[in-house]
Design a protein around this motif. Structure first.
Motif, PDB file in Angstrom:
ATOM      1  N   ASN A   1     -33.433   3.853   7.658  1.00  0.00           N
ATOM      2  CA  ASN A   1     -32.930   3.342   8.932  1.00  0.00           C
ATOM      3  C   ASN A   1     -32.949   4.408  10.019  1.00  0.00           C
TER       4      ASN A   1
ATOM      5  N   GLN B   1     -32.330  -2.664   3.746  1.00  0.00           N
ATOM      6  CA  GLN B   1     -32.495  -1.504   4.601  1.00  0.00           C
ATOM      7  C   GLN B   1     -33.961  -1.079   4.596  1.00  0.00           C
TER       8      GLN B   1
ATOM      9  N   ASP C   1     -27.028  -1.622  -1.929  1.00  0.00           N
ATOM     10  CA  ASP C   1     -25.807  -2.167  -2.536  1.00  0.00           C
ATOM     11  C   ASP C   1     -26.087  -3.319  -3.491  1.00  0.00           C
TER      12      ASP C   1
ATOM     13  N   VAL D   1     -33.742 -13.318   3.630  1.00  0.00           N
ATOM     14  CA  VAL D   1     -33.290 -13.053   4.997  1.00  0.00           C
ATOM     15  C   VAL D   1     -34.492 -12.697   5.858  1.00  0.00           C
TER      16      VAL D   1
ATOM     17  N   SER E   1     -28.300  -7.213   2.226  1.00  0.00           N
ATOM     18  CA  SER E   1     -28.412  -6.496   3.493  1.00  0.00           C
ATOM     19  C   SER E   1     -29.502  -5.443   3.335  1.00  0.00           C
TER      20      SER E   1
ATOM     21  N   ASP F   1     -32.143  -3.082  -0.824  1.00  0.00           N
ATOM     22  CA  ASP F   1     -30.711  -3.137  -0.549  1.00  0.00           C
ATOM     23  C   ASP F   1     -30.006  -2.123  -1.442  1.00  0.00           C
TER      24      ASP F   1
ATOM     25  N   PRO G   1     -25.437 -12.358  -1.202  1.00  0.00           N
ATOM     26  CA  PRO G   1     -26.027 -12.082   0.119  1.00  0.00           C
ATOM     27  C   PRO G   1     -26.483 -10.635   0.220  1.00  0.00           C
TER      28      PRO G   1
END
Length: 259
Positions: free
Chosen positions: A5, A100, A87, A55, A98, A85, A96
C-alpha cells in the motif's frame, strides 16, 4: 524493495502471505514508465479480485502504488503486483476480505532470451483462469522437467492435450504458417492476447504428439515477450522460423501505455 500500500512492507504482512498462500497477482514489464497491455493487466487484477475475494479493486490506487515503486529506477523492470489480505483467517476464508496491494520489482532480462526446451508433464493448474499465488504444482512440474535435462515443463491434460507452460502461454506454428494456440483451460496471458489482437491465428486442441510435429513452437509472457521453443520431449523444433521473427517484431512494435 517490497511496498505494501505504498509503504515498505512489514515482516508480519509478508509472513501472512507466505503462510496462507492465498491471493492473486499480475507481472508487468515496465520500460521507461510504459507497459505493453497495461489495460489488460488491470482488467486481470480486477477480475481476479472479484473471483478470489469477492470485492472490487481500486485500479487507480494500484497504478499509483506501482508508479511509486518504480520511481527513480532506470532501465527495464519486471514489476509484480500481488493482491492479498494479511488478515485472512485460514479457518474462515469466506469472511469479508480487505485485500491489500503488494508491489515488488526486479531488473528485467535483456531480450531476446535463448530458446528453451520443454518436457511434457501431466499437470492442470488449480483454477487455471486465475493468476493466483498457488505456484507449488507449476514449480514442481518445472523442477521435474529440469531434473530430466530440460528448461521447463509444458503441461498436458486429459488425452495428452497440451495447455500451457510453467509461467507462460504456449503457441505453435502449423505447416501452413498459421499461429495456433492450444484449446484448453489456461491462464489468459496478456502477451498472448496482444498477439492475438494484432495478427491472424486459430485455436485448436493439440496433443503432445501434434505439438512435437509442429513447424515451430514458442512461449509468451510479459517478462520475455516471445521466446522460441527449440524442442519438446525428444523432438527438435526450428528456433529461427520466420513466423517467430514476425511475432517478435509485431510485439516489440506495440506501444506501451503510461503506468
Amino acid at each position: 524493495m517490497a511496498e505494501l500500500n505504498g509503504r515498505p512492507a512489514d515482516a508480519d504482512a509478508l509472513r501472512a502471505l507466505g503462510l496462507t498462500n492465498y491471493g492473486h497477482f499480475t507481472t508487468m514489464r515496465v520500460e521507461d514508465g510504459r507497459v505493453r497491455g497495461l489495460e489488460l493487466h488491470l482488467e486481470r487484477l480486477a477480475r481476479d479480485c472479484r473471483t478470489v475475494f469477492g470485492v472490487e479493486l481500486d485500479l487507480e490506487r494500484v497504478r499509483g502504488y506501482a508508479r511509486r515503486a518504480v520511481a527513480g529506477h532506470g532501465g527495464a523492470l519486471v514489476v509484480r503486483v500481488t493482491v492479498f489480505d494479511p488478515d485472512l483467517d485460514l479457518g474462515r476464508p469466506a469472511a469479508p476480505a480487505s485485500p491489500q496491494v503488494l508491489v515488488t520489482h526486479r531488473p528485467a532480462a535483456a531480450w531476446p532470451l535463448p530458446p528453451l526446451r520443454a518436457r511434457t508433464v501431466p499437470y492442470v493448474r488449480d483454477t487455471p483462469r486465475v493468476k493466483h499465488v498457488g505456484l507449488f504444482g507449476a514449480l514442481h512440474a518445472r523442477r521435474t522437467a529440469q531434473l530430466a535435462g530440460f528448461d521447463d515443463a509444458l503441461f498436458t491434460g486429459e488425452g495428452e492435450l497440451v495447455s500451457e507452460g510453467g509461467t507462460w502461454n504456449a503457441g505453435f506454428v502449423d505447416a501452413d504458417g498459421t499461429v495456433v494456440w492450444p484449446e484448453a483451460e489456461v491462464l489468459p496471458g496478456v502477451t498472448q492476447a496482444l498477439l492475438q489482437r494484432s495478427g491472424e491465428h486459430r485455436t485448436a486442441p493439440i496433443t503432445a504428439t501434434e505439438a512435437r510435429g509442429m513447424a515451430a513452437a514458442f512461449a509468451t509472457n510479459t517478462a520475455f515477450g516471445v521466446r522460441a521453443v527449440s524442442g519438446i520431449d525428444d523432438a527438435s523444433l526450428p528456433p529461427e522460423h520466420p513466423v517467430l521473427a514476425a511475432l517478435r517484431a509485431r510485439y516489440l512494435a506495440l506501444p506501451g501505455e503510461p503506468l
